[in-house]
Design an enzyme around this catalytic site. Structure first.
Site, mmCIF file in Angstrom:
data_model
loop_
_atom_site.group_PDB
_atom_site.id
_atom_site.type_symbol
_atom_site.label_atom_id
_atom_site.label_comp_id
_atom_site.label_asym_id
_atom_site.label_seq_id
_atom_site.Cartn_x
_atom_site.Cartn_y
_atom_site.Cartn_z
ATOM 1 N N LYS A 19 0.834 -1.207 0.000
ATOM 2 C CA LYS A 19 0.000 0.000 0.000
ATOM 3 C C LYS A 19 0.869 1.257 0.000
ATOM 4 O O LYS A 19 0.627 2.182 -0.785
ATOM 5 C CB LYS A 19 -0.901 -0.054 1.247
ATOM 6 C CG LYS A 19 -1.762 1.155 1.492
ATOM 7 C CD LYS A 19 -2.901 0.810 2.437
ATOM 8 C CE LYS A 19 -2.543 0.917 3.908
ATOM 9 N NZ LYS A 19 -2.458 2.294 4.425
ATOM 10 N N SER A 20 1.878 1.306 0.854
ATOM 11 C CA SER A 20 2.746 2.493 0.927
ATOM 12 C C SER A 20 3.434 2.752 -0.413
ATOM 13 O O SER A 20 3.504 3.891 -0.882
ATOM 14 C CB SER A 20 3.843 2.282 1.966
ATOM 15 O OG SER A 20 3.314 2.359 3.250
ATOM 16 N N ARG A 24 2.930 6.001 -3.436
ATOM 17 C CA ARG A 24 4.063 6.795 -3.937
ATOM 18 C C ARG A 24 4.241 6.621 -5.429
ATOM 19 O O ARG A 24 4.499 7.586 -6.161
ATOM 20 C CB ARG A 24 5.344 6.399 -3.193
ATOM 21 C CG ARG A 24 5.321 6.907 -1.740
ATOM 22 C CD ARG A 24 6.142 6.012 -0.847
ATOM 23 N NE ARG A 24 6.331 6.576 0.479
ATOM 24 C CZ ARG A 24 5.509 6.386 1.514
ATOM 25 N NH1 ARG A 24 4.400 5.676 1.364
ATOM 26 N NH2 ARG A 24 5.774 6.910 2.698
ATOM 27 N N GLY A 91 -4.648 8.318 5.545
ATOM 28 C CA GLY A 91 -3.718 9.332 6.041
ATOM 29 C C GLY A 91 -2.575 9.572 5.062
ATOM 30 O O GLY A 91 -2.139 10.706 4.860
ATOM 31 N N GLN A 165 5.125 9.608 6.553
ATOM 32 C CA GLN A 165 4.165 10.443 5.811
ATOM 33 C C GLN A 165 4.602 11.902 5.854
ATOM 34 O O GLN A 165 4.512 12.620 4.861
ATOM 35 C CB GLN A 165 2.762 10.288 6.395
ATOM 36 C CG GLN A 165 2.205 8.891 6.168
ATOM 37 C CD GLN A 165 0.853 8.679 6.809
ATOM 38 O OE1 GLN A 165 0.310 9.580 7.442
ATOM 39 N NE2 GLN A 165 0.302 7.487 6.647
ATOM 40 N N ASP A 327 2.912 -0.520 11.976
ATOM 41 C CA ASP A 327 1.656 -1.119 11.498
ATOM 42 C C ASP A 327 1.499 -2.575 11.955
ATOM 43 O O ASP A 327 0.441 -3.173 11.781
ATOM 44 C CB ASP A 327 1.583 -1.033 9.974
ATOM 45 C CG ASP A 327 1.467 0.419 9.513
ATOM 46 O OD1 ASP A 327 0.962 1.260 10.288
ATOM 47 O OD2 ASP A 327 1.898 0.718 8.384
ATOM 48 N N LYS A 354 -3.760 6.588 14.913
ATOM 49 C CA LYS A 354 -3.931 5.870 13.644
ATOM 50 C C LYS A 354 -5.424 5.867 13.280
ATOM 51 O O LYS A 354 -6.188 6.670 13.797
ATOM 52 C CB LYS A 354 -3.362 4.457 13.767
ATOM 53 C CG LYS A 354 -1.850 4.446 13.966
ATOM 54 C CD LYS A 354 -1.132 4.936 12.731
ATOM 55 C CE LYS A 354 0.361 5.036 12.920
ATOM 56 N NZ LYS A 354 1.024 5.650 11.768
ATOM 57 N N ARG A 358 -5.371 2.612 18.472
ATOM 58 C CA ARG A 358 -5.055 1.177 18.408
ATOM 59 C C ARG A 358 -4.637 0.605 19.761
ATOM 60 O O ARG A 358 -4.702 -0.610 19.964
ATOM 61 C CB ARG A 358 -3.978 0.918 17.338
ATOM 62 C CG ARG A 358 -4.535 1.084 15.934
ATOM 63 C CD ARG A 358 -3.538 0.786 14.839
ATOM 64 N NE ARG A 358 -4.222 0.870 13.551
ATOM 65 C CZ ARG A 358 -3.612 0.962 12.375
ATOM 66 N NH1 ARG A 358 -2.288 0.972 12.315
ATOM 67 N NH2 ARG A 358 -4.309 1.012 11.250
ATOM 68 N N ARG A 400 -6.560 -2.646 10.437
ATOM 69 C CA ARG A 400 -5.557 -3.509 11.092
ATOM 70 C C ARG A 400 -6.098 -4.117 12.390
ATOM 71 O O ARG A 400 -5.672 -5.195 12.802
ATOM 72 C CB ARG A 400 -4.248 -2.750 11.313
ATOM 73 C CG ARG A 400 -3.608 -2.367 9.986
ATOM 74 C CD ARG A 400 -2.128 -2.139 10.019
ATOM 75 N NE ARG A 400 -1.747 -1.331 8.873
ATOM 76 C CZ ARG A 400 -1.552 -1.801 7.631
ATOM 77 N NH1 ARG A 400 -1.670 -3.088 7.377
ATOM 78 N NH2 ARG A 400 -1.237 -0.986 6.652
#
Ligand code: S3P
Length: 441
Positions: A19-20, A24, A91, A165, A327, A354, A358, A400
């Site tokens: 995902k990250s 990008r 985010g 981020q 994460d 988050k 969490r 998550r």
């Protein structure tokens, strides 16, 4: 979602793209010159939010499943969106796009769902305003109304929270600054996918390491304004998604799992070494490189937890590993319930900011299953060797948390029910289906 206990996990899986890295790749392809093909693009709802925002900014994008074709608009090609840009639950989308939009000569408005609109944004507003953008917010939260400036003024910025981020936001703004933008952070703590992806797109990023006794600090520097060259990207499987399978297989004796072509960037793969220090069997093999990111296969053998796993004393996670495991901490809290000495996680206050709080979410859910859990402002302590009981668990609209609860439910006695489990699709729509494919009962 009802989950029944599992005997073991067996199988071989390839997972959707990271995902990250997908965020990008899409953003940089959008401002590059030329066409980029992204393969194994993440199926996460979060990454669809990024693609939608980029389309609203005038970028032409064609998607067929995990294959995405981005027609780069070039360094000056983004156009003002008539409508607000909806970042959904993401985010990363909001904070990184804010960096990109701060350097445009138009006004943009970024918003998101209830969770995203409650998350802290001052961490990006402050540096972007120092660079010359002007940002109106709801007391440091979204919606953000960004009046961009072109060019921005370069800054030297010392990060106050360990956040990839924030670092990425400043680097993306730096692409539209005239001169040298520098970000200072503790070395190797936050993920460096933006730096790697910029280099892949032909743009120089300097990383200088300064030593201060034991500690070391990195200066990440770029010289703007930038032009990026389109280049196809093959995205590795997502190690943060993989974690839920790795943990389940490592804890259930007799399991055998092979995860193929997973991203093993050292800023993300700490989960493997941490599980190894607990005596669990999760190994990276077949190491190679793909689109400037280290990848490999992950083999998990379920010896399960033995009397000596992690030792009798409480295992403690704190310090620089926290950002490298950020994460993975909900899943690690579940691991803690099975270790002879339990597990304490500290200096992890960021977890409260988050998609949900969490810390509170894992404390409540694990207690509901009968674990002994102590809550701290900056973490939690789980007492070990708990025989978890099936229970009604709450995902709290946090992907998550939903998936960590599912893993706990596999280890429990009796049926569990996860309320709101569908939110797993924010990062991993295929999660429950793939889990059923490898679980043996
Ligand atoms: C991310 C960075 C981390 C992480 C998030 C994705 C990224 O957030 O928790 O899931 O893609 O850069 P922070 O930068 O807020 O720590």
């Amino acid at each position: 979602m009802k989950i029944h206990p599992a005997r073991r996990i067996r199988g071989r899986l390839a997972l959707p793209g990271d995902k990250s890295i997908s965020h990008r790749a899409a953003m940089l392809a959008a401002i590059a010159d030329g066409q980029t093909r992204l393969s194994n693009f993440s199926t996460a709802e979060d990454c669809a939010s990024t693609l939608n925002c980029l389309r609203q900014l005038g970028v032409s994008i064609e998607r067929a499943g995990a294959s995405v074709k981005v027609n780069g608009a070039g360094a000056r090609g983004l156009r003002a969106s008539a409508a607000r840009l909806d970042c959904g639950n993401s985010g990363s989308t909001m904070r990184m796009l804010a960096g990109l939009l701060a350097g445009q000569d138009f006004v943009s408005e970024l918003t998101g769902d209830d969770s995203l609109r409650s998350r802290p944004m001052r961490r990006v507003i402050e540096p972007l305003e120092r660079m010359g953008a002007s940002i109106a917010s709801n007391d440091g939260r979204a919606p953000l109304r960004i009046s961009g400036r072109q060019p921005l003024a370069p800054i030297r910025y010392e990060m106050k929270v360990a956040s990839a981020q924030v670092k990425s936001c400043i680097l993306l703004a730096g692409l539209n600054a005239r001169g040298r933008t520098e970000v200072l952070e503790e070395t190797g703590v936050t993920r460096d996918h933006t730096e790697r992806m910029l280099r892949w797109f032909g743009f120089a990023v300097e990383t200088l390491v300064e030593r201060h006794g034991e500690a070391s600090r990195s200066v990440i520097a770029i010289d703007g304004p930038a032009r990026l060259k389109a280049r196809d990207v093959m995205i590795p499987g997502d190690i943060s998604s993989a974690t839920f399978f790795i943990v389940a297989a490592a804890l259930l004796p007799g399991s055998e799992l092979l995860l193929e072509a997973i991203g093993l960037n050292p800023t993300r793969s700490q989960i493997l070494s941490t599980l190894q220090t607990f005596g669990l069997d999760a190994q990276a093999t077949n190491l190679r490189e793909q689109s400037n990111e280290p990848i490999g296969d992950i083999r998990v053998g379920g010896n399960g937890v033995t009397a000596t796993s992690g030792g009798e004393a409480t295992n403690v996670l704190r310090g620089p590993v926290i950002a490298r495991l950020i994460d993975e901490l909900p899943a690690l809290a579940v691991v803690g319930t099975q270790l002879p000495g339990g597990l304490e996680i500290r200096e992890a206050e960021e977890l409260r900011h988050k998609e949900s709080d969490r810390i509170s979410a894992m404390v409540c859910n694990l207690r509901a299953m009968g674990a002994t859990v102590e809550e701290f402002d900056d973490g939690l302590r789980v007492g070990g060797r708990a025989r978890l009981r099936g229970a009604r668990l709450e995902a709290r609209e946090d992907h998550r948390i939903a998936m960590a609860c599912a893993v706990a439910a596999l280890l429990a006695e009796g049926e569990s029910e996860i309320a709101g489990a569908g939110c797993a699709s924010v990062s991993f729509p295929e999660f429950f289906q793939l889990l059923e494919a490898v679980v043996e009962r």
